[in-house]
Design a protein around this motif. Structure first.
Motif, PDB file in Angstrom:
ATOM      1  N   UNK A  83       0.372  -1.316  -0.133  1.00  0.00           N
ATOM      2  CA  UNK A  83      -0.121  -0.509   0.102  1.00  0.00           C
ATOM      3  C   UNK A  83       1.333   1.066   0.021  1.00  0.00           C
ATOM      4  N   UNK A  84       1.779   1.200   0.376  1.00  0.00           N
ATOM      5  CA  UNK A  84       2.598   2.619   0.990  1.00  0.00           C
ATOM      6  C   UNK A  84       3.632   2.373  -0.771  1.00  0.00           C
ATOM      7  N   UNK A  85       3.969   1.206  -1.538  1.00  0.00           N
ATOM      8  CA  UNK A  85       4.844   1.850  -2.912  1.00  0.00           C
ATOM      9  C   UNK A  85       3.631   2.682  -3.541  1.00  0.00           C
ATOM     10  N   UNK A  86       1.882   1.455  -3.294  1.00  0.00           N
ATOM     11  CA  UNK A  86       1.449   1.707  -4.356  1.00  0.00           C
ATOM     12  C   UNK A  86       0.138   3.435  -4.267  1.00  0.00           C
ATOM     13  N   UNK A  87       0.764   3.816  -2.913  1.00  0.00           N
ATOM     14  CA  UNK A  87       0.292   5.711  -2.664  1.00  0.00           C
ATOM     15  C   UNK A  87       1.029   6.425  -3.502  1.00  0.00           C
ATOM     16  N   UNK A  88       2.695   5.735  -3.509  1.00  0.00           N
ATOM     17  CA  UNK A  88       3.473   6.668  -3.920  1.00  0.00           C
ATOM     18  C   UNK A  88       5.069   6.162  -4.358  1.00  0.00           C
ATOM     19  N   UNK A  89       5.306   5.491  -5.798  1.00  0.00           N
ATOM     20  CA  UNK A  89       6.232   4.335  -5.728  1.00  0.00           C
ATOM     21  C   UNK A  89       7.905   5.333  -6.109  1.00  0.00           C
ATOM     22  N   UNK A  90       8.246   5.483  -4.855  1.00  0.00           N
ATOM     23  CA  UNK A  90       9.715   5.742  -4.385  1.00  0.00           C
ATOM     24  C   UNK A  90      10.583   4.802  -4.016  1.00  0.00           C
ATOM     25  N   UNK A  91      10.513   3.807  -4.395  1.00  0.00           N
ATOM     26  CA  UNK A  91      11.519   3.159  -4.391  1.00  0.00           C
ATOM     27  C   UNK A  91      13.330   3.245  -5.071  1.00  0.00           C
ATOM     28  N   UNK A  92      12.822   3.885  -6.332  1.00  0.00           N
ATOM     29  CA  UNK A  92      14.552   4.906  -6.660  1.00  0.00           C
ATOM     30  C   UNK A  92      15.329   6.121  -6.045  1.00  0.00           C
ATOM     31  N   UNK A  93      14.451   6.319  -4.906  1.00  0.00           N
ATOM     32  CA  UNK A  93      14.951   7.242  -4.093  1.00  0.00           C
ATOM     33  C   UNK A  93      16.068   6.308  -3.100  1.00  0.00           C
ATOM     34  N   UNK A  94      15.498   5.060  -2.063  1.00  0.00           N
ATOM     35  CA  UNK A  94      17.123   3.790  -2.126  1.00  0.00           C
ATOM     36  C   UNK A  94      18.072   3.811  -2.136  1.00  0.00           C
ATOM     37  N   UNK A  95      18.336   3.680  -3.957  1.00  0.00           N
ATOM     38  CA  UNK A  95      19.703   4.089  -4.499  1.00  0.00           C
ATOM     39  C   UNK A  95      20.348   5.745  -3.628  1.00  0.00           C
ATOM     40  N   UNK A  96      19.891   6.146  -4.263  1.00  0.00           N
ATOM     41  CA  UNK A  96      20.256   7.419  -4.283  1.00  0.00           C
ATOM     42  C   UNK A  96      20.594   8.074  -2.554  1.00  0.00           C
ATOM     43  N   UNK A  97      19.852   7.147  -1.552  1.00  0.00           N
ATOM     44  CA  UNK A  97      20.249   7.403  -0.647  1.00  0.00           C
ATOM     45  C   UNK A  97      21.374   6.495   0.183  1.00  0.00           C
TER      46      UNK A  97
END
Length: 196
Positions: free
Chosen positions: A95-109
């Motif tokens: 649900x967290x990912x469905x609301x806004x998929x920001x998984x690409x930020x993991x790599x940036x951090x």
């Protein structure tokens, strides 16, 4: 010891993180601090008072999202039915990912020490959830916390390939994945779990 934020500063920080998450979701890593500040209704100087760099802002978004999952997982460790607890955890993550998929930020951090610490803490929570579920026979004996960590994004990822699909299509794929975790009818896995 860090002092707690004043109410207005805490409010500005929440607005800023929400605006930044929206801006990154729309523009990716090219989102500018000026656009984030404008979206939050605050000045650029306020952004830099909270976060010295864009990378610090990205790390804060990742930390907030991971901490929600840790709190959820820690709470679910108290649930009587460990299988249902594991399914609920996966549902919250999806649900967290469905609301806004920001998984690409993991790599940036990835280079941020606090993000690394909190992600390790999330892995511990997931390991504990999976361990309880294995001990109670709710999931197969050869499923690991790493398996679950890697599967967390799968329901949304798969559903994303269906154009015009209803927003909750991920639930179908989560159910299929979770059935694969159950011990009933399980066959030996062809490869050991990876180490992260």
């Amino acid at each position: 010891m860090t002092r707690p934020l004043r109410a207005d500063a805490a409010r500005n920080r929440r607005l800023l993180l929400a605006a930044a998450a929206d801006e990154f979701a729309e523009r990716g890593l090219d989102a500018s601090i000026a656009d984030i500040a404008r979206r939050a209704g605050i000045g650029k100087g306020t952004v830099f008072r909270h976060f010295a760099t864009k990378e610090d802002l990205i790390a804060a978004i990742v930390l907030d999202r991971v901490e929600v999952l840790i709190e959820t997982g820690d709470h679910l460790l108290e649930a009587e039915d460990s299988g249902e607890a594991l399914l609920e955890f996966l549902s919250v993550a999806a649900e967290q990912r469905q609301q806004r998929d920001l998984s690409f930020l993991q790599g940036a951090s990835g280079g941020n020490a606090e993000v690394s610490r909190v992600q390790a803490r999330l892995q511990e929570t997931i390991d504990a959830l999976v361990g309880r579920a294995r001990d109670q026979g709710a999931v197969r004996d050869d499923v690991t916390g790493t398996d679950l960590f890697l599967l967390m994004c799968a329901p949304n990822y798969v559903a994303g390939y269906a154009p015009g699909a209803p927003p909750d299509l991920w639930r179908r794929y989560l159910a299929i994945i979770f059935d694969g975790l159950r011990p009933q009818g399980a066959h030996p896995l062809p490869h050991p779990a990876p180490r992260l």
